[in-house]
Each structure stands twice: as C-alpha cells, then as structure tokens.
Design a protein around this motif. Structure first.
Motif, PDB file in Angstrom:
ATOM      1  N   UNK A   5       0.849  -1.187   0.000  1.00  0.00           N
ATOM      2  CA  UNK A   5       0.000   0.000   0.000  1.00  0.00           C
ATOM      3  C   UNK A   5       0.884   1.234   0.000  1.00  0.00           C
ATOM      4  N   UNK A   6       1.331   1.600  -1.152  1.00  0.00           N
ATOM      5  CA  UNK A   6       2.156   2.792  -1.255  1.00  0.00           C
ATOM      6  C   UNK A   6       1.268   4.020  -1.298  1.00  0.00           C
ATOM      7  N   UNK A   7       1.782   5.117  -0.771  1.00  0.00           N
ATOM      8  CA  UNK A   7       1.004   6.339  -0.650  1.00  0.00           C
ATOM      9  C   UNK A   7       1.770   7.474  -1.320  1.00  0.00           C
ATOM     10  N   UNK A   8       1.604   7.623  -2.654  1.00  0.00           N
ATOM     11  CA  UNK A   8       2.334   8.690  -3.348  1.00  0.00           C
ATOM     12  C   UNK A   8       1.700  10.065  -3.102  1.00  0.00           C
ATOM     13  N   UNK A  90      10.807  -2.838  20.863  1.00  0.00           N
ATOM     14  CA  UNK A  90      10.508  -2.050  22.063  1.00  0.00           C
ATOM     15  C   UNK A  90       9.016  -1.842  22.282  1.00  0.00           C
ATOM     16  N   UNK A  91       8.211  -2.316  21.347  1.00  0.00           N
ATOM     17  CA  UNK A  91       6.737  -2.230  21.463  1.00  0.00           C
ATOM     18  C   UNK A  91       6.249  -0.792  21.605  1.00  0.00           C
ATOM     19  N   UNK A  92       6.805   0.094  20.780  1.00  0.00           N
ATOM     20  CA  UNK A  92       6.372   1.496  20.789  1.00  0.00           C
ATOM     21  C   UNK A  92       5.134   1.729  19.938  1.00  0.00           C
ATOM     22  N   UNK A  93       4.976   0.962  18.876  1.00  0.00           N
ATOM     23  CA  UNK A  93       3.913   1.216  17.903  1.00  0.00           C
ATOM     24  C   UNK A  93       2.540   0.873  18.456  1.00  0.00           C
ATOM     25  N   UNK A  94       1.596   1.758  18.149  1.00  0.00           N
ATOM     26  CA  UNK A  94       0.201   1.562  18.537  1.00  0.00           C
ATOM     27  C   UNK A  94      -0.659   1.559  17.291  1.00  0.00           C
ATOM     28  N   UNK A  95      -1.854   1.005  17.418  1.00  0.00           N
ATOM     29  CA  UNK A  95      -2.805   0.986  16.321  1.00  0.00           C
ATOM     30  C   UNK A  95      -3.073  -0.433  15.882  1.00  0.00           C
ATOM     31  N   UNK A  96      -4.192  -0.590  15.217  1.00  0.00           N
ATOM     32  CA  UNK A  96      -4.595  -1.931  14.781  1.00  0.00           C
ATOM     33  C   UNK A  96      -5.014  -1.950  13.320  1.00  0.00           C
ATOM     34  N   UNK A  97      -4.712  -0.880  12.603  1.00  0.00           N
ATOM     35  CA  UNK A  97      -5.051  -0.824  11.187  1.00  0.00           C
ATOM     36  C   UNK A  97      -4.232  -1.821  10.382  1.00  0.00           C
ATOM     37  N   UNK A  98      -4.656  -2.045   9.174  1.00  0.00           N
ATOM     38  CA  UNK A  98      -3.993  -3.016   8.315  1.00  0.00           C
ATOM     39  C   UNK A  98      -2.566  -2.604   7.950  1.00  0.00           C
ATOM     40  N   UNK A  99      -2.318  -1.286   7.839  1.00  0.00           N
ATOM     41  CA  UNK A  99      -1.018  -0.799   7.392  1.00  0.00           C
ATOM     42  C   UNK A  99      -0.344   0.160   8.374  1.00  0.00           C
TER      43      UNK A  99
END
Length: 139
Positions: A5-8, A90-99
């Motif tokens: 899923x690229x986002x140009x 380090x488990x910093x990332x949050x969110x549950x979206x697909x990307x």
C-alpha cells in the motif's frame, strides 16, 4: 518487493517551508516534541522530502510518504504509513489498522528515543527500497 500500500504524494520539497510554518504554530512542550521528531524524519536520509498532508508534516522518499508527525491537544503522534510491517522490539507502535501504526508522545512521559529513531530509519530504508523497485525517477 510487493507494493502492499504505497502512498504517493506530489509537491514534496526538501525542508518544506510549509512544514516549518506548521511547527511554528504549535505551542509549548508539544511544539518541542513535534519539532524534534520532524527533524529526525528529515535526517533519516539525504533524499527526504516533506510537505503538509491532511494538515500535518509528512516525510517522503521521492513521492512516497513513509512517516508523519501530528500534534493534538495533549500529545504528538509519529506515524508510519507501513508501520504494521516494521519490526518493533521495544513495542512502541500503537494501532490496529492493516497498514499504519503510530507512536504516541506525551510531555513528561519517558520514551526510548533510540528505539523511535530506529523505527524511523527502518521505515525510511523500507520506503527507499520500495521507491527504487518502482523504476520511477529518484531524487
């Protein structure tokens, strides 16, 4: 490498003045946090471009967005467009979206700065490889 899923985005520039104006409008500790992490995004590689997208700073490799900074009332997010695919020991990332994933930064809250810098570098390297695999002009 599959383009999951690229986002140009068009019109990104090196050290975009619109981003600097956005940073100047932030206040207090949130401005300090936002400025720090915008600068880290800009330092991720010699080919980083940025722009305002959806009203907040977004960093790109060529025309491909890889990360953003956004300030809210009580926190700042550093987000990654393909954050779900990043290693995050380090488990910093949050969110549950697909990307997408983000790191939430609050004034006075401890953070493993080095771990976030490593996420930024990994996101940059990943997007740089994806950009090169598209056979499009590269900055």
């Amino acid at each position: 490498m599959a383009d999951i899923r690229l986002f140009p985005l068009e019109d990104a520039k090196r050290n975009n003045a619109d981003v600097d104006r956005w940073l100047a409008r932030q206040t207090g500790e949130l401005q300090i946090i936002a400025r720090r992490w915008c600068n880290e995004l800009r330092r991720a590689g010699p080919d980083i471009l940025d722009l305002l997208h959806d009203g907040h700073p977004t960093a790109c490799v060529g025309d491909l967005a890889f990360a953003y900074v956004n300030a809210f009332t009580e926190h700042v997010n550093v987000g990654f467009y393909l954050g779900a695919s990043l290693e995050d020991p380090s488990k910093l990332l949050q969110g549950s979206g697909r990307f997408m994933r983000h790191v939430k930064l609050r004034p006075g809250q401890a953070l493993d700065d080095n771990a976030l810098v490593q996420l930024i570098k990994a996101a940059y390297e990943d997007m740089k490889a994806r950009h090169l695999s598209r056979n499009k002009p590269y900055p």
